[in-house]
Design an enzyme around this catalytic site. Structure first.
Site, short mmCIF file in Angstrom:
data_model
loop_
_atom_site.label_atom_id
_atom_site.label_comp_id
_atom_site.label_asym_id
_atom_site.label_seq_id
_atom_site.Cartn_x
_atom_site.Cartn_y
_atom_site.Cartn_z
N TYR A 144 3.96 4.10 -4.77
CA TYR A 144 2.96 4.20 -5.84
C TYR A 144 1.76 4.93 -5.28
O TYR A 144 1.25 4.59 -4.21
CB TYR A 144 2.57 2.79 -6.30
N ASP A 239 -0.06 9.22 1.95
CA ASP A 239 -0.91 8.36 1.13
C ASP A 239 -1.26 7.14 1.98
O ASP A 239 -0.47 6.21 2.12
CB ASP A 239 -0.17 7.95 -0.15
N LYS A 267 -9.60 2.24 -0.65
CA LYS A 267 -9.72 0.83 -0.28
C LYS A 267 -10.74 0.59 0.84
O LYS A 267 -11.92 0.47 0.57
CB LYS A 267 -8.34 0.27 0.05
N1 HOZ Z 1 -2.33 -0.42 -4.95
C1 HOZ Z 1 -2.78 -1.60 -5.59
C2 HOZ Z 1 -1.69 -2.62 -5.73
N2 HOZ Z 1 -0.44 -2.19 -5.38
C3 HOZ Z 1 -3.40 -1.27 -6.86
C4 HOZ Z 1 -4.13 -2.41 -7.45
C5 HOZ Z 1 -4.15 -2.28 -8.92
O1 HOZ Z 1 -3.35 -1.53 -9.49
O2 HOZ Z 1 -4.97 -2.96 -9.53
#
Ligand code: HOZ
Length: 429
Positions: A144, A239, A267
């Site tokens: 993702y 990423d 982050k």
């Molecule tokens: N990468 C975060 C969780 N996999 C994203 C958090 C979110 O989408 O709120």
């Protein structure tokens, strides 16, 4: 635990937000039940509106390496707020944070700050296409990279948790150039390059996957990606929004000794405030406006509060022994998870890299998205709820990694380890 006030507050939120949440991963859709409503955070703990305390292994999905409300971070934000919260103009704090980032990530010869990992993802893809003058991308199933249209194909995180392999509203032609490969399977990448290598702009990868549970790169997988992309004239994009500062201070690129062409960060570099960044080779980054023809912009980009929160967080995190101690805490947690499962005769695969960890209720190794199908999600859900009720908050999804902070050593960890048997007993039933 009493959840009366949380229930009331969640009902109220449902009147304002779809599903009561501002990001789907916060809802308890796949584990069942309703989320608790946070009142405040301190150190390794979250406290809800009913006064319940939870040891927090989400840490805002990664950023809070020092735990909640770390005093010097709070102070830095307050001091900066008194001097202005946003300028929409150049200021020195941008370069101050950039200097720290480049010291630890020398591959970022030039960089740009944005406001989220999603922005970093959409910008980096546009830039890769603009630089190479090629259309296609290779991404991995279960990875993702934020919710930009072009990257919402076979995505992990909430998309996977909610079982939405394709996202409604993303036109098929927008993702028709997004090619999907299997993580930890170089053959699947070679095949795509054999078919259309001349038109592949970039391979984008979470070097250690954190959005599909935790998947660790095997053998020479990342080196192989570097070799394949270099040979084909395609760019390699790491990423490191999740892995940055977490798997090592210098991220996965330092840990595995690979130099990507472009990197996404987020982050931790905002210390809990909204931020993202992307950067890499100077010749590529110079394609960005105002130097080049690839446009990218942002009113709040380089926000001074985020810059000072990031700088203060990183300067504490890189002090001698701090990262190493949090890494040991993470290993102790993973050891505890393994021991706890074994004591109940439950098959569990648990792993960590630096201060990221993950576990699957599975008797066979989980190395790619495909392997996650074997994991027992019902057992995970029972474990999750029993631990939550005991005051330990793991991610409400079998497909998310966990995060440990410097504040978890001692009481937070000990409290967790003592309660794991409750979780595994519940998982068994
Ligand atoms: N990468 C975060 C969780 N996999 C994203 C958090 C979110 O989408 O709120």
């Amino acid at each position: 635990m009493n959840h009366t006030e949380s229930a009331k507050a969640f009902e109220r939120a449902k009147g304002f937000f779809p599903g009561g949440v501002n990001s789907p991963v916060r809802a308890f859709r796949s584990v069942g039940g309703d989320p608790f409503i946070v009142k405040y955070g301190k150190g390794p703990y979250l406290f809800d509106v009913d006064g319940n305390r939870y040891v927090d292994y989400i840490n805002s999905w990664g950023p809070l390496v020092l735990g909640h409300a770390y005093p010097s971070v709070v102070e830095a934000i307050a001091t900066q707020a008194a001097r202005g919260t946003s300028f929409g103009a150049c200021h020195e704090l941008e370069s101050d944070l950039a200097a720290v980032v480049r010291e630890l990530y020398p591959s970022l010869e030039l960089m740009r700050f944005v406001n989220s990992g999603t922005e970093a993802g959409m910008s980096v893809i546009r830039l890769a296409r603009g630089f190479t003058n090629r259309r296609k991308l290779v991404k991995f199933e279960g990875c993702y990279h934020g919710h930009a249209d072009v990257l919402l194909a076979k995505a992990g995180s909430g998309v996977l948790t909610l079982g939405l392999p394709e996202c409604s509203g993303v036109p098929s032609q927008v993702v028709s150039d997004t090619l999907i490969a299997e993580y930890n399977n170089l053959d699947s990448v070679e095949r795509l390059f054999a078919e259309c290598g001349d038109d592949i702009a970039a391979v984008i990868v979470e070097p250690v996957v954190g959005n599909c549970g935790l998947l660790v790169p095997q053998d020479d997988f990342l080196k192989g990606l570097r070799r394949i992309t270099e040979k084909a004239g395609a760019l390699l994009i790491f990423d490191e929004v999740m892995t940055g500062f977490r798997v090592a201070l210098g991220g996965a690129q330092a840990l595995y000794g690979i130099q990507p062409d472009l990197t996404m960060l987020g982050k931790v570099i905002g210390g809990g405030l909204p931020v993202g960044a992307f950067g890499g080779r100077r010749d590529i980054m110079e394609m960005l406006a105002p130097l080049g023809p690839v446009y990218q912009a942002g009113t709040l980009s380089g926000n001074p509060l985020a810059m000072v929160a990031g700088m203060t967080t990183i300067s504490e995190w890189r002090k001698p022994g701090v990262f190493e101690s949090a890494e040991r805490t993470t290993q102790s947690l993973v050891d505890g998870l393994r021991r706890g499962a074994e004591a109940e005769g439950i098959p569990l695969v648990a792993d960590s890299v630096g201060t990221m960890f993950g576990f699957f209720f599975s008797s066979t190794p989980v190395r790619s998205f495909k392997d996650t199908a074997q994991a027992d999600k019902a057992a995970f859900n029972r474990f999750f709820h029993a631990m939550l009720e005991a005051g330990v908050y793991f991610a409400p999804s079998a497909f998310e990694a966990g995060f440990v902070s410097a504040a978890h050593a001692g009481e937070g960890l000990d409290y967790t380890l003592e309660r794991l048997s409750t979780g595994f007993k519940a998982a068994k039933n």
